[in-house]
Design an enzyme around this catalytic site. Structure first.
Site: not given
Ligand code: NAD
Ligand code: WQD
Length: 342
Positions: A40, A87, A105, A130, A155, A159, A225, A300, A302-303
């Site tokens: 959590l 996680a 982590n 991702s 980050y 991955k 952005f 932004r 890095g986008d």
């Molecule tokens: P989230 O933060 O909502 O969920 C991650 C959960 O993992 C949290 O509940 C956190 O408490 C738990 N956690 C983290 N480290 C832990 C540990 N060491 N032990 C136990 N629990 C732990 O994130 P999410 O958006 O659900 O993402 C889930 C996975 O998907 C992540 O690996 C993230 O990198 C990947 N991912 C997410 C996105 C996105 O846009 N949300 C996109 C691509 C990949």
């Molecule tokens: C989406 C679009 C922004 C916020 C990120 C991580 C990526 C992945 C998913 C885990 C972009 C634009 C955003 C705002 C905006 N996570 N934007 N104003 O950047 O595609 O990906 O989350 O793996 O690793 O980098 O997602 O939702 O941040 O942005 O204009 O306030 O919205 O520029 O074009 P992104 P995002």
């Protein structure tokens, strides 16, 4: 079908989080017994209550760090059929400020979990990767065969490192641990019941939670952005998919692993359609009737300009494709935001 006392136990690390909680539901609906392992650190125990209201029973929960070997021992005290490893810490900006935390982590916990899975003879592992592994791509839509680019953040590096780690673990186990590397594009939305959804802590970095909080009056206007990108309307393009579609892909990946002994594959999970930020705003307004207060700002750092998935491999091997439209995603995200701000 729904889970019974004899259903196969599936560890869901990070199962109280955004994508994990929706996957817990999809697993239970498919007849598995999900077991949440989540300390959590980025979620709340109320998620377990929301899941109980939808499922009709309390899901097995272990409030431990999946990188903690002794804490994880109780999780393995009963047979484990497979694991879905969500996680991780996921904030790109935070990873730049605290790379050590992200290496420890995201990579350390994955190494611990994988070692424990191998020791227990578990044969199925689904990993949350991702689309960030592709960086700025030359060819769109991007397929799994596209080269992985140097990571743009700690980050993103974690991955890539975990994908490498799992390839090495898979070969060290002579394929006994089957692995699905799932490369998510941009998951958004929430369960239509509004019992579970995304719980961003602090100011959201991602587009949709910031947008819904702006519309709810909890934030100032959304800043788009950049509107000078080389795209049709000048704003960045992404592949937004509903979190319930994404959850169902994990069940499909698990079922594919069950019939593909010794396999390791990466899969793109997206709709295959790119949407610009302006298109997301228009779709939100059409779906909800609510105007989105917004202004245009600087790019932004890095986008990437544009990225969307070639999702043909997931369709062919997993039999999975997205079902829900962008407007459905945004209507569900808004219903969840209204519940949160009520
Ligand atoms: P989230 O933060 O909502 O969920 C991650 C959960 O993992 C949290 O509940 C956190 O408490 C738990 N956690 C983290 N480290 C832990 C540990 N060491 N032990 C136990 N629990 C732990 O994130 P999410 O958006 O659900 O993402 C889930 C996975 O998907 C992540 O690996 C993230 O990198 C990947 N991912 C997410 C996105 C996105 O846009 N949300 C996109 C691509 C990949
Ligand atoms: C989406 C679009 C922004 C916020 C990120 C991580 C990526 C992945 C998913 C885990 C972009 C634009 C955003 C705002 C905006 N996570 N934007 N104003 O950047 O595609 O990906 O989350 O793996 O690793 O980098 O997602 O939702 O941040 O942005 O204009 O306030 O919205 O520029 O074009 P992104 P995002």
């Amino acid at each position: 079908m729904s889970s019974t006392p004899h259903s196969p136990r599936i560890l869901v690390t990070g199962g109280a989080g955004f994508i994990g909680s929706h996957t817990v539901l999809a697993l239970a609906e498919a007849g598995y017994a999900p077991v949440i392992v989540d300390d959590l650190r980025n979620s709340r125990s109320e998620v377990l209550d929301g899941l109980e209201r939808i499922m009709g029973h309390r899901v097995e929960f272990h409030g431990v760090d999946c990188g903690d070997r002794s804490g994880m021992a109780a999780v393995f005290a009963q047979p484990v059929h497979g694991a879905i490893h969500f996680a991780a810490d996921k904030a790109v900006g935070e990873s730049v400020a605290s790379p050590e935390q992200y290496f420890s982590n995201n990579i350390g916990a994955t190494a611990n979990l994988t070692a424990m899975l191998r020791e227990a003879g578990v044969q199925h592992l689904v990993f949350s990767s991702s689309c960030t592994v592709y960086g700025e791509t030359e060819t769109l839509p991007v397929a799994e065969s596209a080269p992985v680019q140097p990571a743009a953040s700690p980050y993103g590096y974690t991955k890539q490192a975990c994908e490498h780690l799992l390839r090495y673990s898979h070969s060290a186990a002579d394929g006994a641990l089957g692995v699905a590397l799932l490369r998510y594009f941009n998951p958004i939305g929430a369960h239509p019941s509004a019992e579970i959804g995304e719980l961003p802590i602090g100011t959201p970095a991602n587009l949709v939670p910031f947008l819904t909080q702006s519309v709810a009056g909890l934030r100032p206007a959304l800043t788009v952005f950049g509107d000078d990108y080389p795209t049709p309307d000048g704003t960045c393009i992404r592949d937004y998919l509903h979190v319930c579609d994404l959850a169902e892909a994990h069940v499909a990946a698990l079922q594919w692993l069950e019939k593909s002994a010794g396999a390791l594959e990466a899969f793109n999970l997206g709709t295959g359609q790119g949407s610009s930020v302006k298109e997301v705003i228009a779709a939100f307004e059409a779906a909800t009737g609510m105007p989105v207060p917004h202004q245009f700002g600087d790019r932004r750092p890095g986008d990437v300009t544009a990225i969307y998935a070639d999702a043909a491999k997931a369709a062919e091997l997993l039999g999975w494709r997205t079902q829900r439209s962008l407007q459905t995603c945004l209507a569900d995200a808004w219903r969840w935001q209204q519940k949160l701000s009520a």
